[in-house]
Design a protein around this motif. Structure first.
Motif, PDB file in Angstrom:
ATOM      1  N   ASP A 189       0.812  -1.215   0.000  1.00 16.31           N
ATOM      2  CA  ASP A 189       0.000   0.000   0.000  1.00 16.31           C
ATOM      3  C   ASP A 189       0.846   1.267   0.000  1.00 16.31           C
ATOM      4  O   ASP A 189       0.640   2.170   0.809  1.00 16.31           O
ATOM      5  N   ASP A 191       2.903   4.174  -2.881  1.00 20.41           N
ATOM      6  CA  ASP A 191       2.945   4.646  -4.267  1.00 20.41           C
ATOM      7  C   ASP A 191       4.303   4.282  -4.861  1.00 20.41           C
ATOM      8  O   ASP A 191       5.314   4.921  -4.572  1.00 20.41           O
ATOM      9  N   ALA A 197       0.407  -0.829 -11.727  1.00 18.42           N
ATOM     10  CA  ALA A 197      -0.559  -0.235 -10.809  1.00 18.42           C
ATOM     11  C   ALA A 197      -1.802   0.200 -11.571  1.00 18.42           C
ATOM     12  O   ALA A 197      -1.761   0.444 -12.786  1.00 18.42           O
ATOM     13  N   PHE A 202      -9.092   5.418  -2.753  1.00 20.92           N
ATOM     14  CA  PHE A 202      -8.675   5.321  -1.360  1.00 20.92           C
ATOM     15  C   PHE A 202      -9.200   6.568  -0.682  1.00 20.92           C
ATOM     16  O   PHE A 202      -8.740   7.674  -0.966  1.00 20.92           O
ATOM     17  N   THR A 207      -6.103   6.484  -6.558  1.00 21.69           N
ATOM     18  CA  THR A 207      -4.785   6.246  -5.974  1.00 21.69           C
ATOM     19  C   THR A 207      -4.070   5.134  -6.731  1.00 21.69           C
ATOM     20  O   THR A 207      -4.635   4.050  -6.933  1.00 21.69           O
ATOM     21  N   THR A 209      -2.337   2.072  -7.200  1.00 21.06           N
ATOM     22  CA  THR A 209      -2.283   0.925  -6.299  1.00 21.06           C
ATOM     23  C   THR A 209      -1.749  -0.276  -7.047  1.00 21.06           C
ATOM     24  O   THR A 209      -2.303  -0.660  -8.083  1.00 21.06           O
ATOM     25  N   THR A 211      -1.019  -3.974  -8.248  1.00 14.92           N
ATOM     26  CA  THR A 211      -1.907  -5.138  -8.374  1.00 14.92           C
ATOM     27  C   THR A 211      -1.220  -6.420  -7.941  1.00 14.92           C
ATOM     28  O   THR A 211      -1.738  -7.511  -8.181  1.00 14.92           O
ATOM     29  N   VAL A 256      -8.256  -5.171  -5.993  1.00 19.28           N
ATOM     30  CA  VAL A 256      -7.501  -4.029  -5.472  1.00 19.28           C
ATOM     31  C   VAL A 256      -8.409  -3.103  -4.671  1.00 19.28           C
ATOM     32  O   VAL A 256      -8.017  -2.566  -3.621  1.00 19.28           O
ATOM     33  N   ARG A 257      -9.633  -2.920  -5.135  1.00 15.66           N
ATOM     34  CA  ARG A 257     -10.590  -2.104  -4.390  1.00 15.66           C
ATOM     35  C   ARG A 257     -10.869  -2.717  -3.014  1.00 15.66           C
ATOM     36  O   ARG A 257     -10.993  -1.993  -2.014  1.00 15.66           O
ATOM     37  N   ASN A 260      -7.952  -1.843  -0.707  1.00 13.29           N
ATOM     38  CA  ASN A 260      -7.997  -0.457  -0.226  1.00 13.29           C
ATOM     39  C   ASN A 260      -9.146  -0.240   0.758  1.00 13.29           C
ATOM     40  O   ASN A 260      -9.005   0.514   1.734  1.00 13.29           O
ATOM     41  N   ARG A 280       1.555   9.346  -0.682  1.00 14.96           N
ATOM     42  CA  ARG A 280       0.707   8.277  -1.214  1.00 14.96           C
ATOM     43  C   ARG A 280       0.052   8.644  -2.531  1.00 14.96           C
ATOM     44  O   ARG A 280      -0.308   7.757  -3.323  1.00 14.96           O
TER      45      ARG A 280
END
Length: 296
Positions: A189, A191, A197, A202, A207, A209, A211, A256-257, A260, A280
């Motif tokens: 988590d 950047d 990504a 978020f 954002t 993120t 994978t 991914v959601r 987060n 981030r």
């Protein structure tokens, strides 16, 4: 200049070493004071920007109070790191309790990814997991500063002799390690830029993120077990959550959601303890400005 930097590094190490000679309560007090200094001269601005993006409805005075509380907790965690680097292992382990460890016990010997978001107790909870369940693995990034690199590396291998992999080892090396039955302690988590990504919300902010969590879980056929380290009044608590069911799916974006969303829920439980000092949101969708760039 090089010698001055090395001297400064050794002075910093000497300060940390001296801290571990103090009682735990005194170390925590020194750390909170150090955090207040870091807030003023360190990353206070980054933290304020992050909190404004994630909590736009919160009054500015309340966000300021939250930012200061974050740095006091962060400074305390940094100071207490001295116990984990220099004090007897028994003293360090006594500082951290575990809740939910039965979830790891049931999966012993199976492929497991420990999903460990960046809460400030992370570097104290990680050694507890490695020590309690030996044979773990994680990523280690070499530090440019050789003094710091030596200290960090020694601190990482001190508990449970984990296998440390480099990002340069690649995905397949990580997958093989997980399939061997080593619990892989993973911190996805942050950047890391646009590579590998996708933009997922978020706290409502698109954002960047990585994978890697669902992709690794699918390749290694691994269970994903979330772990949060919470800073308590007199120590830390590693909270092991049940393995995620139906994860990963065939929808990487949904996976991914979910990751987060889980972090958001934990942040709301202890908002001062998430690592707000990290940039981030520096990677932005095309056309969006970097929020950390100072306006000319």
């Amino acid at each position: 200049m090089y010698l001055l930097r090395r001297l400064g590094s050794w002075l910093g190490v000497a300060f940390l070493w001296s801290l571990h000679l103090l009682p735990n309560r005194a170390i925590a007090a020194v750390g909170r004071a150090l955090g207040s200094v870091l807030y003023r001269f360190g990353r206070g601005r980054v933290t304020r920007i992050n909190l404004a993006l994630c909590f736009p409805e919160m009054p500015e005075a309340e966000r300021e109070k939250l930012a200061r509380a974050h740095f006091r907790s962060l400074g305390r965690a940094l100071a207490e790191q001295s116990i984990f680097w220099f004090a007897p292992i028994e003293r360090a382990m006594a500082m951290v309790k575990v809740t939910g460890g039965e979830h790891f016990d049931r999966l012993r010997g199976q492929p497991v990814i420990v999903f460990a978001p960046h809460f400030i107790g992370l570097n104290l909870g990680g050694p507890k997991v490695a020590y309690t369940w030996p044979g773990s693995a994680s990523i280690y990034s070499r530090q440019k500063n050789p003094v710091l690199d030596r200290l960090l590396y020694r601190g990482r291998v001190r508990f449970g002799s984990p296998r440390l992999l480099s990002r340069q080892d690649g995905m397949l090396a990580i997958v093989r390690t997980i399939r061997e039955g080593r619990m892989f302690y993973f911190l996805p988590d942050m950047d890391f830029g646009p590579r590998d990504a996708i933009f997922a919300p978020f706290f409502g902010v698109p954002t960047a993120t990585v994978t890697a969590l669902p992709r690794l879980a699918k390749l290694a056929r691994a269970h994903v077990v979330p772990v949060i380290t919470r800073q308590l009044e007199d120590g830390y608590e590693v909270i092991v959550y049940p393995p995620w069911e139906n994860y990963p799916t065939d929808d990487v974006e949904a996976d991914v959601r979910r990751m987060n969303a889980f972090i958001e829920e934990r942040v709301l439980e202890m908002p001062e303890q998430y690592f707000w000092a990290h940039k981030r949101f520096k990677t932005r969708p095309p056309g969006e400005p970097n929020p950390y760039q100072k306006k000319k």
